[in-house]
Design a protein around this motif. Structure first.
Motif, mmCIF file in Angstrom:
data_model
loop_
_atom_site.group_PDB
_atom_site.id
_atom_site.type_symbol
_atom_site.label_atom_id
_atom_site.label_comp_id
_atom_site.label_asym_id
_atom_site.label_seq_id
_atom_site.Cartn_x
_atom_site.Cartn_y
_atom_site.Cartn_z
ATOM 1 N N ILE A 239 0.859 -1.324 -0.352
ATOM 2 C CA ILE A 239 0.269 -0.105 0.342
ATOM 3 C C ILE A 239 1.055 1.535 0.147
ATOM 4 C CG2 ILE A 239 -1.526 1.477 1.416
ATOM 5 C CD1 ILE A 239 -2.737 -1.384 2.400
ATOM 6 N N ALA A 240 2.122 1.341 0.747
ATOM 7 C CA ALA A 240 2.690 2.827 0.923
ATOM 8 C C ALA A 240 3.474 3.081 0.060
ATOM 9 C CB ALA A 240 3.857 1.925 1.810
ATOM 10 N N GLN A 241 4.029 1.742 -0.488
ATOM 11 C CA GLN A 241 4.913 1.485 -2.635
ATOM 12 C C GLN A 241 3.588 2.008 -3.467
ATOM 13 O OE1 GLN A 241 5.812 -2.357 -2.580
ATOM 14 N NE2 GLN A 241 7.595 -1.843 -1.505
ATOM 15 N N SER A 242 2.463 2.027 -3.539
ATOM 16 C CA SER A 242 1.657 1.636 -4.362
ATOM 17 C C SER A 242 1.141 3.485 -4.644
ATOM 18 C CB SER A 242 0.640 0.924 -4.424
ATOM 19 O OG SER A 242 0.989 -0.297 -4.938
ATOM 20 N N ARG A 243 0.517 3.201 -3.674
ATOM 21 C CA ARG A 243 -0.027 5.186 -2.928
ATOM 22 C C ARG A 243 1.138 6.069 -3.411
ATOM 23 N NH1 ARG A 243 -3.614 5.768 2.146
ATOM 24 N NH2 ARG A 243 -3.415 7.539 1.736
ATOM 25 N N CYS A 244 2.604 5.942 -2.745
ATOM 26 C CA CYS A 244 3.584 6.924 -2.796
ATOM 27 C C CYS A 244 4.028 7.317 -4.473
ATOM 28 C CB CYS A 244 4.591 6.512 -2.441
ATOM 29 S SG CYS A 244 4.403 6.686 -0.465
ATOM 30 N N ALA A 245 3.734 6.283 -5.035
ATOM 31 C CA ALA A 245 4.201 6.163 -6.511
ATOM 32 C C ALA A 245 3.443 6.444 -7.135
ATOM 33 C CB ALA A 245 5.163 4.478 -7.036
ATOM 34 N N HIS A 246 2.195 6.003 -7.235
ATOM 35 C CA HIS A 246 1.187 6.593 -8.006
ATOM 36 C C HIS A 246 0.390 7.989 -7.996
ATOM 37 C CE1 HIS A 246 1.258 1.831 -8.682
ATOM 38 N NE2 HIS A 246 2.106 2.587 -9.577
ATOM 39 N N GLY A 247 0.554 8.380 -6.302
ATOM 40 C CA GLY A 247 -0.112 9.214 -5.914
ATOM 41 C C GLY A 247 -1.388 9.030 -6.093
ATOM 42 N N THR A 248 -1.932 7.643 -5.508
ATOM 43 C CA THR A 248 -3.377 8.051 -5.227
ATOM 44 C C THR A 248 -4.168 7.451 -3.518
ATOM 45 O OG1 THR A 248 -2.675 5.795 -5.307
ATOM 46 C CG2 THR A 248 -3.951 6.021 -7.825
ATOM 47 N N ASP A 249 -4.721 7.773 -3.397
ATOM 48 C CA ASP A 249 -4.976 7.592 -2.167
ATOM 49 C C ASP A 249 -6.090 6.431 -1.890
ATOM 50 O OD1 ASP A 249 -7.820 7.980 -3.017
ATOM 51 O OD2 ASP A 249 -8.814 10.047 -2.292
ATOM 52 N N THR A 250 -5.541 5.490 -2.354
ATOM 53 C CA THR A 250 -6.291 4.096 -2.840
ATOM 54 C C THR A 250 -5.411 3.611 -3.803
ATOM 55 O OG1 THR A 250 -8.648 5.183 -2.500
ATOM 56 C CG2 THR A 250 -8.557 2.618 -2.483
ATOM 57 N N PHE A 251 -5.494 1.973 -2.707
ATOM 58 C CA PHE A 251 -4.295 0.987 -3.554
ATOM 59 C C PHE A 251 -5.376 -0.495 -3.616
ATOM 60 C CE2 PHE A 251 -1.587 -2.781 -3.329
ATOM 61 C CZ PHE A 251 -1.685 -2.810 -4.528
ATOM 62 N N ALA A 252 -5.793 -0.680 -2.672
ATOM 63 C CA ALA A 252 -6.591 -1.741 -3.561
ATOM 64 C C ALA A 252 -7.628 -1.342 -2.552
ATOM 65 C CB ALA A 252 -6.718 -2.625 -2.959
ATOM 66 N N ARG A 253 -9.419 -1.585 -3.098
ATOM 67 C CA ARG A 253 -9.879 -1.045 -2.405
ATOM 68 C C ARG A 253 -10.742 -1.889 -1.107
ATOM 69 N NH1 ARG A 253 -13.929 -0.814 -6.202
ATOM 70 N NH2 ARG A 253 -15.114 1.109 -5.003
#
Length: 460
Positions: A239-253
């Motif tokens: 979650i940390a990597q994905s959200r930070c890399a993509h600038g999203t507030d959710t990785f998996a819903r």
RNA sequence: GGCUAGGUGGCAGAGUGGUUAUGCAGCGGCCUGCAAAGCCGUGUACCUCGGUUCGACUCCGGGCCUAGCCUCCA
């Protein structure tokens, strides 16, 4: 009715609403291929395969990704031990995994990405994390900086500060924060490695899932699934990597986690030496019995594995296949819908025990139905079995795989039955029983019915 | 120590604020010369102590017990 899913993120059962109903995305953490899968590894494979089936009934386009981790220190160790290259190891055990899962009725996912095919994507993602100040390089390693990701710990409900206090592991000196985790690590010449801006090295464990998930499913996905032990740190880190890399507030819903298979109530694990290898179990038991047992408990509960339970699963399948053998299906079975009680149970957070109860109820109905209704009920039982991944074999095949070796020829058997028949007619029942016992000793079971005597080969 | 799950009939295992889970085993019956198979029937089960309620196994709180995560792990 809609599909309900227990979301680890909220710790509540929620109605499943996909981001895009035309493209539903599901990612499950797959195996690290360095040895044979044990039955605990098989559980998520069976469960999330079933989830994929259930979702696919409702949504026309479900993309299910289940990765293969083919770069890992355990793989390196296994290769070193045998003195072979890592791809000898990964190919061998990936093939075995596929064969074992197929025996359990697990279908192939839509995509099955491998870490080594995604090194570029992984490197790019790490570069991006460094650019954005979420990762830093130290002594040839690249580490993720948990300090400036405020939601860290949200999934596992952990507090960063408490984790430091309770840390039982030595913290590597190059870490800025004890919770920082490795994105990239250096490889010595004798280890597999790839060139990167930080020198020759290999990815850390967590980053591959983030990179592959984004490559195949997108930056925000619907469901991410795996075993309970992955909640922390693996999924937290993803979650940390994905959200930070993509600038999203959710990785998996939605996050789904299966419970463990236990043996004598203890978690099955290599360190305890209590693992049961699927490959070995399949030598003794039908794969379908293993599947039935895996489905007999709810996926979030622990499942205590035992030979007794496995025997029971097999006995139950005997009864179900016996019914299918005795009652031919309607010719248009393909068009029959599964039992609504079963689909309802499955759509309620994969309640497989209730689904199996309904399946058994359907079987009971078939057993004493009006003869005219039986073909339709048999067809429905088949169609329902198809949804849960059971009862798809020819009943004869189910029974024959379990038969004992028989030395007698069919002519001998029929001859003995005829002799017994004559003895019975002469009311010489002791002779009749002697013949029956003799046949039983040789693996032949006699059944006297209204239409005469039939026989079959005994089960093991 | 922190955090998470869970404690249901002989065993496994769902579920529900007042009504049958289901499977396996057991018991009784039908059928059978007797069996086997099948079918029918059959069990005052919800860890403990308090509380809420007309009513709790089901909700709330305390206790006891078990497992898991906090370190590679499905």
């Amino acid at each position: 009715m809609s599909i309900r899913i227990y979301n680890t993120l909220s710790r509540e059962k929620e109605t499943f609403v996909p981001l895009d109903p035309k493209r539903v995305t599901l990612y499950a953490c797959g195996p690290t291929v360095y040895n044979f899968a044990h039955i605990g590894n098989a559980r998520p494979a069976v469960i999330f395969d079933l989830l994929y089936r259930v979702l696919s009934r409702r949504f026309s386009n479900v993309i299910y990704a289940r990765n293969i981790t083919d770069v890992d220190d355990k793989i390196n160790a296994a290769a070193a031990e045998e003195g072979v290259s890592i791809d000898v190891i990964t190919r061998r055990y990936a093939d075995a995994y596929h064969a074992d899962m197929a025996a359990l009725g697990v279908g192939r996912p839509t995509v099955e990405p491998r870490a080594t095919d995604h090194i570029d994507a992984i490197v790019k993602m790490i570069e991006r994390l460094i650019e954005l100040g979420h990762a830093y390089e130290a002594e040839g390693h690249v580490l993720f900086n948990v300090e400036n990701f405020s939601d860290y710990g949200q999934l596992s409900r952990r507090d960063r500060r408490e984790m430091i206090a309770g840390a039982r592991v030595e913290v590597a000196p190059y870490k800025k924060h004890p919770g920082d985790f490795v994105l990239w690590k250096p490889s010595s010449d004798d280890l597999p490695g790839w060139d990167s801006p930080w020198g020759r090295g290999r990815p850390g464990w967590h980053i591959e899932c983030s990179a592959m998930s984004a490559s195949h499913l997108g930056e925000v996905i619907d469901i991410h699934a795996g075993g309970q032990d992955l909640v922390f740190p693996h999924h937290e880190n993803e979650i940390a990597q994905s959200r930070c890399a993509h600038g999203t507030d959710t990785f998996a819903r939605y996050w789904m986690h299966n419970g463990f298979v236990t043996v004598e109530k203890r978690k099955m694990s290599k360190s305890l030496g209590n693992t049961l290898i699927v490959h070995e179990l399949l030598k003794q038991w039908p794969g379908e019995a293993l599947r039935y047992l895996l489905l007999s408990a709810h996926y979030r509960q622990p499942l205590d594995w035992s030979e007794k339970a496995l025997e029971q699963a097999q006995t139950t399948l005997d009864r179900l296949y016996g019914l299918l053998r005795d009652h031919a299906s309607d010719a248009f079975a393909e068009q029959v819908e599964p039992d609504p009680a079963v689909t309802a149970a499955l759509e309620d957070d994969l309640n497989t025990p209730t689904a199996l109860a309904a399946l058994n109820g359907l079987a009971r109905q078939l057993g004493h139905a009006d003869p005219a209704e039986r073909p339709a009920l048999a067809a429905r039982l088949r169609a329902t079995g198809e949804l849960v991944g059971l009862l798809q074999q020819d009943p004869e095949a189910w029974f024959s795989q379990r038969q004992v070796k028989v030395e007698l020829s069919e002519a001998d058997i029929l001859n003995l039955i005829e002799q017994r028949q004559q003895a019975r007619q002469a009311r010489d029942f002791s002779e009749a029983d002697r013949i029956r016992d003799q046949l039983a000793d040789q693996g032949i079971v006699i059944k006297d019915g209204p239409d005469g005597t039939s026989w079959e080969v005994a089960a093991r």
